[in-house]
Design a protein around this motif. Structure first.
Motif, PDB file in Angstrom:
ATOM      1  N   PHE A  18     -27.014  24.537  -4.227  1.00 11.73           N
ATOM      2  CA  PHE A  18     -27.336  24.337  -5.636  1.00 11.73           C
ATOM      3  C   PHE A  18     -26.160  23.667  -6.343  1.00 11.73           C
ATOM      4  O   PHE A  18     -26.329  22.709  -7.092  1.00 11.73           O
ATOM      5  N   ALA A  19     -24.935  24.150  -6.079  1.00 10.97           N
ATOM      6  CA  ALA A  19     -23.737  23.611  -6.728  1.00 10.97           C
ATOM      7  C   ALA A  19     -23.503  22.146  -6.375  1.00 10.97           C
ATOM      8  O   ALA A  19     -23.068  21.364  -7.224  1.00 10.97           O
ATOM      9  N   ALA A  20     -23.794  21.759  -5.155  1.00 12.46           N
ATOM     10  CA  ALA A  20     -23.572  20.368  -4.740  1.00 12.46           C
ATOM     11  C   ALA A  20     -24.669  19.439  -5.247  1.00 12.46           C
ATOM     12  O   ALA A  20     -24.398  18.281  -5.591  1.00 12.46           O
ATOM     13  N   LEU A  21     -25.905  19.917  -5.302  1.00 13.99           N
ATOM     14  CA  LEU A  21     -27.017  19.044  -5.685  1.00 13.99           C
ATOM     15  C   LEU A  21     -27.245  18.950  -7.190  1.00 13.99           C
ATOM     16  O   LEU A  21     -27.805  17.965  -7.660  1.00 13.99           O
ATOM     17  N   LYS A  22     -26.805  19.932  -7.948  1.00  6.96           N
ATOM     18  CA  LYS A  22     -27.051  19.906  -9.401  1.00  6.96           C
ATOM     19  C   LYS A  22     -26.442  18.663 -10.058  1.00  6.96           C
ATOM     20  O   LYS A  22     -27.144  17.945 -10.773  1.00  6.96           O
ATOM     21  N   LEU A  29     -31.930  11.587 -10.165  1.00  7.04           N
ATOM     22  CA  LEU A  29     -33.364  11.860 -10.251  1.00  7.04           C
ATOM     23  C   LEU A  29     -33.862  11.783 -11.686  1.00  7.04           C
ATOM     24  O   LEU A  29     -33.216  12.292 -12.596  1.00  7.04           O
ATOM     25  N   ALA A  30     -34.999  11.145 -11.864  1.00  3.10           N
ATOM     26  CA  ALA A  30     -35.639  11.108 -13.179  1.00  3.10           C
ATOM     27  C   ALA A  30     -36.207  12.493 -13.474  1.00  3.10           C
ATOM     28  O   ALA A  30     -36.668  13.190 -12.562  1.00  3.10           O
ATOM     29  N   PRO A  31     -36.180  12.908 -14.734  1.00  5.11           N
ATOM     30  CA  PRO A  31     -36.626  14.264 -15.072  1.00  5.11           C
ATOM     31  C   PRO A  31     -38.030  14.611 -14.607  1.00  5.11           C
ATOM     32  O   PRO A  31     -38.311  15.751 -14.268  1.00  5.11           O
ATOM     33  N   ASP A  32     -38.937  13.655 -14.565  1.00  3.00           N
ATOM     34  CA  ASP A  32     -40.323  13.949 -14.203  1.00  3.00           C
ATOM     35  C   ASP A  32     -40.673  13.516 -12.781  1.00  3.00           C
ATOM     36  O   ASP A  32     -41.843  13.415 -12.422  1.00  3.00           O
ATOM     37  N   CYS A  33     -39.661  13.295 -11.937  1.00  3.89           N
ATOM     38  CA  CYS A  33     -39.926  12.794 -10.590  1.00  3.89           C
ATOM     39  C   CYS A  33     -40.424  13.899  -9.655  1.00  3.89           C
ATOM     40  O   CYS A  33     -40.286  15.089  -9.926  1.00  3.89           O
ATOM     41  N   THR A  34     -40.996  13.461  -8.553  1.00  5.37           N
ATOM     42  CA  THR A  34     -41.378  14.351  -7.472  1.00  5.37           C
ATOM     43  C   THR A  34     -40.567  13.965  -6.249  1.00  5.37           C
ATOM     44  O   THR A  34     -40.571  12.804  -5.849  1.00  5.37           O
ATOM     45  N   VAL A  35     -39.863  14.918  -5.677  1.00  2.00           N
ATOM     46  CA  VAL A  35     -39.088  14.695  -4.466  1.00  2.00           C
ATOM     47  C   VAL A  35     -39.999  14.977  -3.279  1.00  2.00           C
ATOM     48  O   VAL A  35     -40.607  16.041  -3.198  1.00  2.00           O
ATOM     49  N   VAL A  45     -33.850  23.506  -2.842  1.00  2.00           N
ATOM     50  CA  VAL A  45     -32.931  23.514  -3.984  1.00  2.00           C
ATOM     51  C   VAL A  45     -33.462  22.632  -5.115  1.00  2.00           C
ATOM     52  O   VAL A  45     -33.296  22.959  -6.283  1.00  2.00           O
ATOM     53  N   VAL A  46     -34.124  21.515  -4.795  1.00  2.00           N
ATOM     54  CA  VAL A  46     -34.624  20.643  -5.860  1.00  2.00           C
ATOM     55  C   VAL A  46     -35.656  21.365  -6.725  1.00  2.00           C
ATOM     56  O   VAL A  46     -35.745  21.101  -7.920  1.00  2.00           O
ATOM     57  N   GLU A  47     -36.414  22.271  -6.131  1.00  2.00           N
ATOM     58  CA  GLU A  47     -37.355  23.069  -6.924  1.00  2.00           C
ATOM     59  C   GLU A  47     -36.600  23.989  -7.872  1.00  2.00           C
ATOM     60  O   GLU A  47     -36.985  24.135  -9.028  1.00  2.00           O
ATOM     61  N   ARG A  48     -35.532  24.599  -7.370  1.00  2.00           N
ATOM     62  CA  ARG A  48     -34.718  25.463  -8.230  1.00  2.00           C
ATOM     63  C   ARG A  48     -34.084  24.682  -9.377  1.00  2.00           C
ATOM     64  O   ARG A  48     -33.801  25.240 -10.427  1.00  2.00           O
ATOM     65  N   LEU A  49     -33.879  23.391  -9.172  1.00  2.00           N
ATOM     66  CA  LEU A  49     -33.323  22.536 -10.218  1.00  2.00           C
ATOM     67  C   LEU A  49     -34.395  22.068 -11.202  1.00  2.00           C
ATOM     68  O   LEU A  49     -34.088  21.395 -12.173  1.00  2.00           O
ATOM     69  N   GLY A  50     -35.650  22.412 -10.932  1.00  2.00           N
ATOM     70  CA  GLY A  50     -36.725  22.097 -11.858  1.00  2.00           C
ATOM     71  C   GLY A  50     -37.532  20.854 -11.530  1.00  2.00           C
ATOM     72  O   GLY A  50     -38.347  20.416 -12.345  1.00  2.00           O
ATOM     73  N   PHE A  51     -37.351  20.284 -10.357  1.00  2.00           N
ATOM     74  CA  PHE A  51     -38.093  19.092  -9.960  1.00  2.00           C
ATOM     75  C   PHE A  51     -39.287  19.477  -9.092  1.00  2.00           C
ATOM     76  O   PHE A  51     -39.244  20.471  -8.374  1.00  2.00           O
ATOM     77  N   ALA A  52     -40.324  18.659  -9.162  1.00  2.00           N
ATOM     78  CA  ALA A  52     -41.466  18.866  -8.285  1.00  2.00           C
ATOM     79  C   ALA A  52     -41.054  18.488  -6.866  1.00  2.00           C
ATOM     80  O   ALA A  52     -40.265  17.567  -6.660  1.00  2.00           O
TER      81      ALA A  52
END
Length: 84
Positions: A18-22, A29-35, A45-52
């Motif tokens: 989480f610390a490295a990817l935040k 990443l765009a705020p509304d993107c899907t990874v 971790v991307v889900e924990r950061l709020g991304f789809a």
């Protein structure tokens, strides 16, 4: 365009924590993107950061390299390896 990628971006990250990817996610990443990933555990971790997050499980072998969205990823990586 026309089903072909226009850009590719490679960013070094220390790990999938989480610390490295935040900080990376906030600039990459765009705020509304899907990874989209192959389900590698670190991508949760991307889900924990709020991304789809969309997981696509590819079949083994060559068949897995030909499915969308991984087909172009494999072309780009193959070209990069050849160039290196």
């Amino acid at each position: 365009r026309n089903g072909k990628p226009m850009r590719v971006r490679f960013d070094p990250v220390k790990n999938f924590s989480f610390a490295a990817l935040k900080p990376w996610a906030s600039i990459a990443l765009a705020p509304d993107c899907t990874v989209t990933s192959d389900g590698l555990l670190g991508f949760e971790v991307v889900e924990r950061l709020g991304f789809a997050h969309r997981v696509v499980i590819a079949p083994k072998g060559k068949a897995g390299t030909e499915i969308e969205p991984f087909r172009w990823l494999n072309v780009v990586l193959g070209n990069l390896k050849t160039a290196l």
